[in-house]
Design an enzyme around this catalytic site. Structure first.
Site, short mmCIF file in Angstrom:
data_model
loop_
_atom_site.label_atom_id
_atom_site.label_comp_id
_atom_site.label_asym_id
_atom_site.label_seq_id
_atom_site.Cartn_x
_atom_site.Cartn_y
_atom_site.Cartn_z
N ASP A 167 -19.02 -45.52 119.21
CA ASP A 167 -20.41 -45.06 119.34
C ASP A 167 -21.26 -46.22 119.85
O ASP A 167 -20.74 -47.28 120.19
CB ASP A 167 -20.94 -44.47 118.03
CG ASP A 167 -20.98 -45.47 116.89
OD1 ASP A 167 -20.83 -46.69 117.14
OD2 ASP A 167 -21.16 -45.05 115.73
N ASP A 216 -22.71 -39.83 109.89
CA ASP A 216 -22.90 -41.26 110.19
C ASP A 216 -24.39 -41.59 110.18
O ASP A 216 -25.22 -40.71 110.47
CB ASP A 216 -22.32 -41.59 111.56
CG ASP A 216 -20.80 -41.58 111.58
OD1 ASP A 216 -20.20 -41.71 110.50
OD2 ASP A 216 -20.22 -41.43 112.67
N TYR A 219 -21.30 -29.08 116.02
CA TYR A 219 -21.99 -30.28 116.45
C TYR A 219 -22.32 -30.20 117.94
O TYR A 219 -21.55 -29.63 118.73
CB TYR A 219 -21.10 -31.52 116.26
CG TYR A 219 -20.61 -31.76 114.87
CD1 TYR A 219 -21.29 -32.62 114.01
CD2 TYR A 219 -19.46 -31.13 114.39
CE1 TYR A 219 -20.84 -32.86 112.72
CE2 TYR A 219 -19.00 -31.36 113.10
CZ TYR A 219 -19.70 -32.22 112.27
OH TYR A 219 -19.25 -32.46 111.00
#
Length: 302
Positions: A89, A47, A75
């Site tokens: 987010d 992203d 991650y």
């Protein structure tokens, strides 16, 4: 007549430590320009606000992209507890809030169902296609999209830090197609407090690690110089997840012509995917059958 693409015939991998605020495609374009490369692509989109490992494939290495895409990735990410957003987010609007703040023990317990083979619904603001259109486009147009769950393998999901009661930092190792934003959303729902991703960083992807990545600033500084070339990794690194079979010179000729070629005996099983090499150089990727590799991708020598 097709227009011939300009640039150098250069093959291999360049590992980039992608910064926040830039798309994965923009990073690929930057690398292609800096190396004057004829062909480039990446293995696994991040992203725009995410950081970390973006492995950029050059030339013939683009044929190995699927094997990095399919490999395990890790991650680290920070979840903001107490708030849900429409994008899962910080880019989105807050759509729900809660005063509930779970304890560390409650969070660790809630993580357990997210480990192993799970079903995950991608975020509504994602590139998943619904009836031929991207989900994020439909969501931006105000449509209430329904996205089917998708299978995901989660190897590990750990609580690594609790900076304060509103935030928790997790580390996840997973397979292809994982959405960290969905993990944050669903964890918040399981804890009854809501949640969304505050920060996200990919720390490794297959054989590529973040500490080996170049920053965009470093790429700019070394652009169009041999210094940048020296950071290019062999295309063979993109095949590290597959067994290597050594082939004979005669087998290499056959493989490069797209025909089955003889490979030396190994412990690879009939029907396994593998790659063939001659003097350490990748010749082809394919399926092993009775002493031969049947190629589905052949590498062109520079």
């Amino acid at each position: 007549m097709a227009r011939k693409r300009k640039g150098r015939d250069i093959s291999g991998w360049l590992v980039v430590d992608k910064p926040a605020g830039i798309t994965s495609t923009s990073v690929v374009n930057k690398v292609r320009w800096a190396l004057d490369a004829k062909k480039a692509g990446h293995a696994g989109t991040l992203d725009p606000e995410a950081t970390g490992v973006l492995a950029v494939a050059l030339g013939e290495a683009t044929k190995t992209v699927p094997y990095i895409t399919d490999a395990l990735k890790a991650y680290t990410f920070t979840v903001r507890l107490g708030q849900a957003t429409n994008t899962d987010d910080t880019e989105g609007e807050v759509i729900a809030e809660s005063d509930i703040r779970p304890t560390d023990a409650q969070i660790k317990e809630a993580l357990l169902p997210f480990i192993g083979d799970i079903q995950q619904v991608p975020p509504k603001f994602s590139a998943v296609k619904i009836d031929g259109q991207r989900a994020y486009k439909l969501a931006r147009d105000g449509e209430d999209v329904e996205i089917a769950p998708r299978a995901l393998w989660v190897e590990e999901l750990l609580l690594v830090d609790r900076p304060d009661e509103d935030h928790v930092t997790l580390e996840m190792t997973c397979g292809k197609g994982g959405y960290v934003r969905s993990i944050a959303r669903d964890l918040g729902a399981a804890l009854g407090c809501h949640g969304h991703v505050r920060e996200l960083r990919r720390i490794w992807s297959g054989p590529f690690e973040v500490q080996d990545g170049l920053t965009v600033e470093q790429i700019d500084a070394m652009a169009k110089t041999p210094d940048l070339d020296s950071h290019i990794r062999p295309l063979e690194q993109g095949l590290s997840e597959l067994p290597e079979l050594k082939c004979t010179p005669e087998g290499a000729v056959r493989l490069r012509n797209g025909n089955p070629g003889m490979v030396l005996a190994s412990d690879v099983e009939y029907g396994d995917d593998a790659w063939a090499s001659l003097n350490g150089e990748a010749v082809a990727v394919g399926v092993y059958k009775a002493g031969e590799l049947h190629p589905n991708r052949v590498f062109v020598k520079a």
